[in-house]
Design a protein around this motif. Structure first.
Motif, PDB file in Angstrom:
ATOM      1  N   THR A   5      -3.170 -10.428   3.244  1.00  0.00           N
ATOM      2  CA  THR A   5      -3.662 -10.905   1.959  1.00  0.00           C
ATOM      3  C   THR A   5      -5.131 -10.507   1.785  1.00  0.00           C
ATOM      4  OG1 THR A   5      -4.302 -13.029   2.901  1.00  0.00           O
ATOM      5  CG2 THR A   5      -2.111 -12.913   1.928  1.00  0.00           C
ATOM      6  N   PHE A  48      -1.534  -9.301  -2.154  1.00  0.00           N
ATOM      7  CA  PHE A  48      -0.922  -9.239  -0.826  1.00  0.00           C
ATOM      8  C   PHE A  48      -0.103  -7.972  -0.702  1.00  0.00           C
ATOM      9  CE2 PHE A  48       3.677 -10.596  -1.195  1.00  0.00           C
ATOM     10  CZ  PHE A  48       3.741 -10.626  -2.576  1.00  0.00           C
ATOM     11  N   ASP A  95       1.871   5.009   1.054  1.00  0.00           N
ATOM     12  CA  ASP A  95       2.166   5.541   2.371  1.00  0.00           C
ATOM     13  C   ASP A  95       0.837   5.982   3.011  1.00  0.00           C
ATOM     14  OD1 ASP A  95       3.760   6.110   4.494  1.00  0.00           O
ATOM     15  OD2 ASP A  95       4.921   7.684   3.531  1.00  0.00           O
ATOM     16  N   THR A  96       0.916   6.510   4.188  1.00  0.00           N
ATOM     17  CA  THR A  96      -0.299   6.874   4.927  1.00  0.00           C
ATOM     18  C   THR A  96      -1.251   7.725   4.091  1.00  0.00           C
ATOM     19  OG1 THR A  96       1.008   6.833   6.927  1.00  0.00           O
ATOM     20  CG2 THR A  96      -1.130   7.928   7.067  1.00  0.00           C
ATOM     21  N   PHE A 116      -2.825  -3.294   9.551  1.00  0.00           N
ATOM     22  CA  PHE A 116      -2.210  -4.374   8.780  1.00  0.00           C
ATOM     23  C   PHE A 116      -3.245  -5.374   8.247  1.00  0.00           C
ATOM     24  CE2 PHE A 116       2.509  -4.102   9.743  1.00  0.00           C
ATOM     25  CZ  PHE A 116       2.446  -2.883  10.394  1.00  0.00           C
ATOM     26  N   ASP A 175       0.004   3.937   9.686  1.00  0.00           N
ATOM     27  CA  ASP A 175       1.117   4.873   9.605  1.00  0.00           C
ATOM     28  C   ASP A 175       2.408   4.203   9.145  1.00  0.00           C
ATOM     29  OD1 ASP A 175       1.179   3.565  11.962  1.00  0.00           O
ATOM     30  OD2 ASP A 175       1.001   5.342  13.238  1.00  0.00           O
ATOM     31  N   VAL A 176       2.283   3.084   8.497  1.00  0.00           N
ATOM     32  CA  VAL A 176       3.419   2.462   7.804  1.00  0.00           C
ATOM     33  C   VAL A 176       2.984   2.153   6.375  1.00  0.00           C
ATOM     34  CG1 VAL A 176       4.458   1.457   9.868  1.00  0.00           C
ATOM     35  CG2 VAL A 176       2.747   0.162   8.590  1.00  0.00           C
ATOM     36  N   PRO A 177       3.932   2.025   5.448  1.00  0.00           N
ATOM     37  CA  PRO A 177       3.556   1.789   4.056  1.00  0.00           C
ATOM     38  C   PRO A 177       3.074   0.363   3.806  1.00  0.00           C
ATOM     39  CG  PRO A 177       5.940   1.731   4.296  1.00  0.00           C
ATOM     40  CD  PRO A 177       5.389   2.129   5.634  1.00  0.00           C
ATOM     41  N   PRO A 229       0.335 -11.785  -6.519  1.00  0.00           N
ATOM     42  CA  PRO A 229       1.374 -12.695  -6.029  1.00  0.00           C
ATOM     43  C   PRO A 229       2.361 -13.162  -7.097  1.00  0.00           C
ATOM     44  CG  PRO A 229      -0.779 -13.754  -5.966  1.00  0.00           C
ATOM     45  CD  PRO A 229      -1.011 -12.340  -6.357  1.00  0.00           C
ATOM     46  N   VAL A 271       5.283  -5.594   1.514  1.00  0.00           N
ATOM     47  CA  VAL A 271       6.093  -5.267   2.697  1.00  0.00           C
ATOM     48  C   VAL A 271       5.756  -6.212   3.851  1.00  0.00           C
ATOM     49  CG1 VAL A 271       6.942  -3.370   4.121  1.00  0.00           C
ATOM     50  CG2 VAL A 271       5.749  -2.872   1.979  1.00  0.00           C
ATOM     51  N   HIS A 272       4.476  -6.553   3.953  1.00  0.00           N
ATOM     52  CA  HIS A 272       4.010  -7.411   5.052  1.00  0.00           C
ATOM     53  C   HIS A 272       3.204  -8.557   4.445  1.00  0.00           C
ATOM     54  CE1 HIS A 272       4.112  -3.117   6.358  1.00  0.00           C
ATOM     55  NE2 HIS A 272       4.912  -3.637   7.262  1.00  0.00           N
ATOM     56  N   PRO A 273       3.893  -9.583   3.959  1.00  0.00           N
ATOM     57  CA  PRO A 273       3.203 -10.603   3.146  1.00  0.00           C
ATOM     58  C   PRO A 273       2.122 -11.393   3.884  1.00  0.00           C
ATOM     59  CG  PRO A 273       5.486 -11.223   3.589  1.00  0.00           C
ATOM     60  CD  PRO A 273       5.336  -9.807   4.048  1.00  0.00           C
ATOM     61  N   THR A 313       4.388   1.860  -3.592  1.00  0.00           N
ATOM     62  CA  THR A 313       4.274   2.248  -2.184  1.00  0.00           C
ATOM     63  C   THR A 313       2.984   3.003  -1.913  1.00  0.00           C
ATOM     64  OG1 THR A 313       6.655   2.555  -2.204  1.00  0.00           O
ATOM     65  CG2 THR A 313       5.459   3.465  -0.314  1.00  0.00           C
TER      66      THR A 313
END
Lengths: 135, 319
Positions: free
Chosen positions: A129, A121, A103-104, A61, A83-85, A91, A124-126, A101
């Protein structure tokens, strides 16, 4: 560097020692290269003339490195090793960077042609950054 | 300090005792601890000990979350099977749940076939109805277009909605749209205005259940486990005697009581995530033995007792 030389020997020869000096500082280099090249090749030639490509790895992440300074014309590639998108997303709209997307092990590239600071950023997980500084 | 509270949900109860200033709630959290709160004292006991709701529930509903249909890596290569198992668990319950709430991340990548598979498995659960809110995985590829096409019927804005059931007011909120770089979950101005109007006419004694994907309390800021403007939503609900907030997103069961508000997060039916700060990132916990996986996945059942106006959240694992 080697790859660069093989791909565009003409440009490299013209620039001579500048390339060895570090290839990214020469703002004039992109203009010199693509003139005779067919238009399809232009971006590639600019990138190559400017000297290089950069990679940002997405891992745990985190964009690594989170901040990268590159010369105009550099092609930056992000590759997702989680292993997550994740995404690489500007921004604000219109989004200059919009990877969709990743993906892995999927990757996304963008050639930065204009000087400036480009923040991005993960949509999916803002909390994730990063930025690309183009000189 | 988080155990302190100063309220009771519905004023004077049948035994004539004014329980204002109490909060009664009961929950089984994790795999082995049960806790109950009475009059500000939190007590726990081992799972299986005799901690049961004092009253028979007037109705029961279930919460499932984070089914991530489409995910196929360690520690769970068949998330459809584990979601099915959750549906089977629901069908085996002694009390038929009135309805099911899915608190988001139905899918992993918001693909049409992932949404369809999720809908099929939800249909296998014998519940009267199903209600949904999206997670960020359901909306990030197309600004919620596919999600809203399939699951947005009867909702407002980007999928928020409310309904009443036997005197309880349920509100489904969306806090995964228009996320900002570096930020947490967001409800946004439009939704907050809608919420204000939505609860405006309700008596303060109405029990409120809010469900949304990302926790409405800050579980762990560094991992984005919180909602930036949650406080504005909670301010609108502060006058109510009982507020139960049900979230997902963090793939683990957690409880927190703050004044009249009980916060709860449900387990995922797909894969566990680490406890806050206990890993480098909030990614899936990979090293789960195959025979232990189902002990990390689960669902929540909520029992409502009308006479006391209380809700009891009961977490259980798939195995």
């Amino acid at each position: 560097m080697k790859r660069t030389i093989f791909r565009l020997p003409g440009v490299i020869a013209a620039l001579g020692g500048l390339v060895l000096a570090g290839c990214s500082e020469q703002a004039s280099a992109p203009a010199a290269g693509p003139k005779e090249a067919p238009s399809v090749m232009a971006v590639d030639a600019v990138e190559t003339a400017a000297g290089k490509t950069e990679q940002v790895v997405i891992d745990n992440f985190t964009y690594r490195p989170a901040a990268v300074t590159v010369a105009a014309g550099t092609k930056v590639t992000w590759v997702n090793h989680d292993d997550v998108p994740h995404t690489v997303t500007s921004p604000s709209k219109p989004r200059m960077l919009d990877s969709g997307t990743l993906d892995t092990d999927q990757s996304f590239s963008h050639v930065f042609t204009t000087a400036g600071t480009y923040e991005y950023f993960c949509a999916v997980h803002p909390k994730m950054t990063g930025k690309i500084i183009v000189k | 300090m988080q155990n302190r509270h100063d309220h009771k949900s519905a004023g004077v109860s049948a035994d004539g005792i004014d329980r204002r200033g109490f909060l009664e709630c009961m929950a089984w959290v994790g795999t082995g601890v049960a806790w109950s709160v009475r009059g500000g004292v939190l007590s726990s006991s081992a799972f299986g000990a005799d901690v049961k709701p004092a009253e028979k529930a007037d109705f029961t509903f279930v919460q499932i979350s984070d089914s991530h249909i489409g995910f196929s890596k360690e520690p769970n290569k068949d998330v459809t099977a584990t979601m099915r198992q959750a549906a089977a668990k629901i069908n085996a319950m002694a009390e038929r749940p009135a309805f099911l709430l899915h608190t988001g991340d139905l899918t992993h990548l918001a693909k049409p076939d992932e949404f369809d598979t999720c809908a099929q498995v939800v249909k296998e659960a014998k519940v009267g109805q199903a209600f949904f809110v999206p997670g960020e995985h359901d909306v990030f590829t197309d600004d919620a277009k596919s999600y809203l096409q399939r699951y947005g019927k009867g909702t407002q804005g980007t999928g928020w909605h409310s309904f009443d059931y036997k005197g309880v007011h349920f509100v489904g909120l969306v806090n995964v749209m228009n996320l900002k770089a570096g930020g947490l979950g967001v409800l946004g101005k439009d939704q907050l205005e809608w919420l204000k109007k939505d609860v405006a006419g309700l008596a303060a004694s109405t029990p409120i259940v809010v469900f949304a994907h990302v926790p409405l309390w800050t579980v762990y800021e560094k991992w984005g486990w919180g909602t930036e403007d949650a406080e504005q939503a909670l301010a609108l609900l502060r006058r109510f005697g009982s507020v139960t907030v049900l979230n997902g997103h963090i793939h683990q069961a957690m409880q927190k009581v703050e004044g009249k508000v009980t916060f709860h997060t449900a387990r995922s039916t797909a894969f566990p995530q680490p406890e806050p700060g206990k890993a480098e990132s909030p990614g899936p916990v990979r090293n789960v033995a195959a025979d232990k996986l189902r002990k990390t996945l689960g669902l929540a059942r909520v029992d409502f007792v009308q006479k006391t106006g209380s809700l009891a959240v009961v977490d259980s694992t798939l195995e």
